[in-house]
Design a protein around this motif. Structure first.
Motif: not given
Length: 203
Positions: A25-31, A176-184
């Protein structure tokens, strides 16, 4: 950038799927371009140690009677690979182990094709054994020169019955945090110099 989440569970809509999709989900939100793929329950055989991937170096496994080469191609095309499994006798499912052995070996045989990619493990567990599943997946990442991001805790969620993991709020927050970390991390890698490729000798 592209992320693929591969589920070794044979149960559609189950706990592993919920955790993996929460990570995406966070990856999708990050484009990011994301893909979810379930291989559990598919007729995938293990590696037969024929060494044809080493001899041919064509980016494919010599076994063509199943869909493994399709999955390997998707992994080669991804910037981040997230592998998920339920806990079967304190380890991954047989389908995910087949993917790890065959895709991992093909990548090594083809100039370390996974090197520099992001790799993350996600585990669903009823009670015990999840850290061994986590280790099994990470072993492939770490021996492939991949980059393994951390998160708030172990990337595991507790649940036995279908969808029971939805009640594990800590796990969902961790995913969710893992996804944001991958995106970062992906954002930083996108601007970095290409990962140095090295010749991998397999004997």
């Amino acid at each position: 950038m592209k992320a693929i989440a591969i589920n070794g569970s044979p149960r559609p809509g189950g706990n592993t799927e919920i955790l993996l999709k929460k990570t995406l989900e966070p990856l999708e939100a990050a484009g990011w371009d994301t893909e979810y793929l379930r291989i559990g329950g598919k007729p995938l055989r293990g590696c037969v140690a024929c060494m044809q991937c080493v001899e041919r170096q064509n980016g494919k496994c010599a076994i063509e009677s199943d869909a493994m080469n399709e999955y390997i191609g998707k992994m080669f095309a991804a910037d981040a690979i997230i592998l998920g499994s339920p806990t079967y006798f304190a380890d991954v499912t047989s389908e995910l182990k087949a993917l790890i052995d065959r895709a991992g070996f093909v990548a090594l045989a083809n100039g370390g094709a996974f090197s520099g990619k992001i790799g993350a493990a996600v585990v669903a567990v009823r009670r015990g054994g999840a850290t061994h599943v986590f280790d099994t997946i990470n072993h492939m990442f770490l021996t492939s020169s991949m980059i393994v991001p951390g998160s708030l805790y172990w990337n595991l969620g507790v649940g036995c019955l279908k969808e029971e993991v939805r009640g594990d709020e800590e796990a969902l927050h961790n995913m969710e945090h893992l996804g944001r970390t991958i995106a970062w991390l992906g954002k930083g890698l996108a601007s970095a110099d290409p990962f140095p490729k090295v010749a991998v000798e397999l004997h």
